[in-house]
Design an enzyme around this catalytic site. Sequence first.
Site, PDB file in Angstrom:
ATOM      1  N   GLU A 179       0.859  -1.177   0.000  1.00 32.93           N
ATOM      2  CA  GLU A 179       0.000   0.000   0.000  1.00 32.93           C
ATOM      3  C   GLU A 179       0.903   1.238   0.000  1.00 32.93           C
ATOM      4  OE1 GLU A 179      -3.469  -0.362   2.874  1.00 32.93           O
ATOM      5  OE2 GLU A 179      -2.156  -1.956   3.574  1.00 32.93           O
TER       6      GLU A 179
ATOM      7  N   ARG B 185       4.268 -13.632   9.481  1.00 33.81           N
ATOM      8  CA  ARG B 185       4.944 -12.354   9.283  1.00 33.81           C
ATOM      9  C   ARG B 185       6.179 -12.283  10.182  1.00 33.81           C
ATOM     10  NH1 ARG B 185       0.913  -7.736  11.019  1.00 33.81           N
ATOM     11  NH2 ARG B 185       2.620  -6.516  10.120  1.00 33.81           N
TER      12      ARG B 185
ATOM     13  N   LYS C 258       2.572   0.137  11.000  1.00 34.40           N
ATOM     14  CA  LYS C 258       2.721   1.439  10.342  1.00 34.40           C
ATOM     15  C   LYS C 258       2.197   2.558  11.240  1.00 34.40           C
ATOM     16  CE  LYS C 258       2.548   0.169   5.446  1.00 34.40           C
ATOM     17  NZ  LYS C 258       1.754   0.290   4.203  1.00 34.40           N
TER      18      LYS C 258
END
Length: 558
Positions: free
Chosen positions: A34, A262, A272
């Site tokens: 993104e 992850r 983020k």
Amino acid sequence: MDNETTKNFIETIIDEDNEKNTYGKRVHTRFPPEPNGYLHIGHAKSICLNFGIAKKYGGITNLRFDDTNPSKENTEYVESIKRDVKWLGFDWDDRMFYASDYFDKLYEYAKKLIRLGKAYVDDLSSDEIREYRGTFNTPGKESPCRNRSVEENLQLFEDMKAGKFADGEKVLRAKIDMASPNLNMRDPVLYRIVHASHHRTGDKWCIYPMYDFAHPVSDAIERITHSICTLEFEAHRPLYNWVLEDWDDPEGQKPRQIEFARLGIDHTVMSKRKLRALVENGHVSGWDDPRMPTLGGLRRRGYPPASIRNFCDRIGVSKVNSTVDYGFLEHCLREDLNLNAQRTMAVLRPIKLILTNYPENKTETFEVENNPNRPEDGTRTVTFSRELYIEADDFMEEPVKGYFRLFPGNEVRLKTTYIVRCTGCKKDDDGNVVEVYAEYDPETRGGNTPDGRKIKGTIHWADAKTALDAEVRLYDNLFLDPEPETGDKDFLTLLNPNSLEILTGCKVERGLQDAQAPRSFQFMRLGYFCLDNKDSKPGRLVFNRSVSLKDSFKPKKK
């Protein structure tokens, strides 16, 4: 593909697909960031995995920006992501795409789902949708709008696109199962209204697809074979497959979603939102602060891309979330720099060493090897004279047990040059040592001892006549707590107040005056340092400590 003794579970899945000829033995992956932030070390794992898997199987990888949220995205992030992926060593060739490339196709496919009775326009607010969804223990209840006619839904959806409604006034939802044990299948939102200018499409659209809709359709449009994503999307896989049930692929080959764990690293955060808070609240100097886990921060800290690729390869791929020791990341960096970084001498906390029996106007030169691991790197010339700089802690007036450096009456080697015997020191009015005195033995040039006497200590130095001033920044973990993201902790209260120490007035060899960032060096006895790629410039040398010499990482016993 070469035969390998062990394969990760993703490779095993691909092997099975190839045996069944599921995709005509194609392997086509994608990295879909993104463009609303900067990439970090967790993204590096995904980049290495997606590009690496495709390369192993002779396949290809796309770079695709998931730009479906115009209020948080801009071209600055796009450019930084492209730069980071290339810096890491990967290339998408001519296969760079955006989800916004497919907005028209996504819109048409959404209308197809409406016509099939599989999607409807809902008037519930986001809070009401959440309330109607139910919980893990209770089923959801249907929206009053769920049974609108196909014609009404098509008209309302077109009105949404035409800008006739305000943000949040209506959404397009999938019609699946409000009693599903998987909350993601309880009529999820496919489109929402956002009156915001998009960085690529401008004001053409005021409705934007949700990730869970845009992502599988974009994969299908690009004919991705294996859509590799992190484990939190495992519960979304049924929705991924549902979205594509009515997609028409020319060969009937729909992408397959595969989830992996992850990357988590202790003493840091990967969210983020939390990284943005660190930047916006001034706890770090920016997204590329060397204490940040961003690729920009790691690059500025002196991490070569090969060390990050090596780290990502060695931590492996699994289906179980775990946290990696930060020391192992440093271990991979240290291995790389030990092999490739030039050795040099620098004094971080200098005091003057005066060789009282060395001629005042004399200067000698010595040849010093640049890297014992790379003979092809040759040697460099360093100057030596009567006055030198040494580390303040390399002198102790009253030595403790086991101290073998300079103290009155003791001998040490000055790296590569001579053996010297300490004769005393000078103090200021506050009792601080400002000068150390010693006599050199001219018969020991090169640090040799013709008489065979044993010298236990060797220290580094810098020639006071030629040394350059430098600023050196010493970094430590950003967080004191090894798990700052777990539970309901306020991560900002767990910051390490000593994560940065700035030293000025440091002394380095004159040969570094023309060095350019991001070149790395081993400062003998001190660690690995790199020129700062932001603040260092001609006439101002700024070094960041990349990692210490001592390896703190200890592999777990099997």
